[in-house]
Design an enzyme around this catalytic site. Structure first.
Site, PDB file in Angstrom:
ATOM      1  N   CYS A 164      -5.961   4.487  12.375  1.00  0.00           N
ATOM      2  CA  CYS A 164      -5.013   5.330  13.318  1.00  0.00           C
ATOM      3  C   CYS A 164      -5.380   6.960  12.704  1.00  0.00           C
ATOM      4  CB  CYS A 164      -3.556   5.402  12.995  1.00  0.00           C
ATOM      5  SG  CYS A 164      -3.054   5.550  11.141  1.00  0.00           S
ATOM      6  N   SER A 216      -4.135   0.462   9.207  1.00  0.00           N
ATOM      7  CA  SER A 216      -5.016   0.724   7.849  1.00  0.00           C
ATOM      8  C   SER A 216      -6.305  -0.346   7.766  1.00  0.00           C
ATOM      9  CB  SER A 216      -4.033   0.747   6.942  1.00  0.00           C
ATOM     10  OG  SER A 216      -3.146  -0.276   6.712  1.00  0.00           O
ATOM     11  N   ASN A 267       3.085  -1.910   9.358  1.00  0.00           N
ATOM     12  CA  ASN A 267       2.533  -2.041  10.771  1.00  0.00           C
ATOM     13  C   ASN A 267       1.614  -3.163  11.087  1.00  0.00           C
ATOM     14  OD1 ASN A 267      -0.630  -1.005  11.521  1.00  0.00           O
ATOM     15  ND2 ASN A 267       0.260  -0.082   9.427  1.00  0.00           N
ATOM     16  N   CYS A 308       5.283   6.884  15.566  1.00  0.00           N
ATOM     17  CA  CYS A 308       4.102   7.811  15.920  1.00  0.00           C
ATOM     18  C   CYS A 308       3.309   7.245  17.194  1.00  0.00           C
ATOM     19  CB  CYS A 308       3.332   7.982  14.905  1.00  0.00           C
ATOM     20  SG  CYS A 308       2.590   6.539  14.484  1.00  0.00           S
ATOM     21  N   GLU A 338       7.221   5.214   2.574  1.00  0.00           N
ATOM     22  CA  GLU A 338       7.480   6.252   3.697  1.00  0.00           C
ATOM     23  C   GLU A 338       9.038   6.307   3.674  1.00  0.00           C
ATOM     24  OE1 GLU A 338       6.364   5.582   7.849  1.00  0.00           O
ATOM     25  OE2 GLU A 338       7.839   7.024   8.383  1.00  0.00           O
ATOM     26  N   HIS A 366      -2.745   1.189   2.943  1.00  0.00           N
ATOM     27  CA  HIS A 366      -2.227  -0.267   2.589  1.00  0.00           C
ATOM     28  C   HIS A 366      -3.268  -1.366   3.108  1.00  0.00           C
ATOM     29  CE1 HIS A 366       2.532   0.505   1.823  1.00  0.00           C
ATOM     30  NE2 HIS A 366       1.493   0.627   1.019  1.00  0.00           N
TER      31      HIS A 366
END
Ligand code: F3S
Length: 286
Positions: free
Chosen positions: A14, A261, A220, A190, A126, A42
């Site tokens: 991303c 990632s 994610n 996001c 996070e 990650h």
């Protein structure tokens, strides 16, 4: 039988991850290591590649002095930055701007003495950083059962982990709104997350099997695999080495998706391995 292999749109890095890696690569100098507090992203294989060019992961900064320290995309807890400066560290901040936005919102709400509910994974870095901005009336909810013991009355604000699934966030919001219709909602998911999840979901509806690629420590990627598994048989792999030929025996259409990632080189290796397996089974692919 002609088989097709398709990679979902928006798979892989991303904006925030790409930016963090570019910052790290620009900062590192020949024969001069830089350090990251925790893995920069990650993905263990990409972290290993970064280590080979001089970006070393450390778990704490206790014995680190006069060095360059890069802050990863997930950000660090409030106050830690000042502490790090006292150690004479040169701080290079690669916190994703979308994570920073969520931190700013939480900080502002805390200053306004609001009660804050964060929808996210309690143990994720996070979220740990986000909570540090939220003051004493900030709570993290991961499952709907977490809401049971909370007082949802009054001035309550709901914020999301940037990589949550929009559907999960929506479910929380609808439960909270039933109890407290005045609850203020701050959707801090996001766009990269929404785009990736939408593309993976659409592709998984059209294929017989999905392979989701990414670090096993990547929240994610885990969510992408969960979403795809609702629509088709799904395998979650970190590298091409985990691919098994039998997954594709009775399949016609194969889909691939990858977390934010996951580097392109791993996605390509996985695709190549799937193609080899499919070809061995005596069919071409499209
Ligand atoms: Fe940032 Fe979203 Fe990526 S928060 S690190 S752009 S998944």
């Amino acid at each position: 039988m002609k088989k097709s292999i398709k990679v979902a749109k928006n798979s892989g890095f991303c904006f925030g991850v790409r930016r963090a890696i570019e910052i790290a690569e620009k900062t590192v100098k020949p024969n001069k290591k830089i350090f990251s507090l925790g893995p920069l992203i990650h993905n263990p294989q990409e972290v290993k590649r970064l280590e080979n060019i001089g970006i070393k992961k450390i778990e704490n900064t206790k014995s680190l002095k006069n060095k360059v320290l890069i802050l990863r995309t997930h950000g660090i807890p409030h106050g830690l930055k000042e502490k790090l400066k006292i150690q004479n560290l040169v701080i290079v901040d690669a916190t994703c701007p979308f994570v920073k936005r969520a931190q700013d919102i939480v900080e502002k709400l805390a200053k306004a003495k609001k009660k804050i509910l964060i929808v996210g994974e309690k143990k994720h870095p996070e979220i740990k950083a986000l909570v540090s901005y939220g003051g004493s009336h900030c709570y993290v909810v991961e499952q709907s059962s977490d809401l049971k013991n909370l007082d949802l009355s009054g001035d309550i604000c709901v914020v999301s982990q940037t990589t949550q699934s929009p559907q999960n966030f929506k479910n929380f919001v609808s439960i909270i709104k039933k109890i407290n219709p005045q609850a203020a909602i701050y959707n801090t998911i996001c766009k990269a997350t929404i785009d990736r999840q939408t593309a993976a979901k659409e592709l998984s509806k059209k294929v017989d099997v999905m392979v989701v690629v990414g670090g096993k420590n990547s929240g994610n990627t885990k969510r992408l695999a969960q979403i795809c598994s609702k629509f088709t048989k799904t395998y979650y792999v970190e590298t091409a080495l985990e691919i098994k030929p039998q997954w594709f025996k009775k399949t016609k259409n194969i889909g691939i998706s990858a977390g934010a990632s996951t580097p392109d080189w791993i996605i390509k290796e996985v695709r190549k391995k799937i193609e080899e397996n499919v070809n061995k089974q005596g069919a071409g692919n499209g």
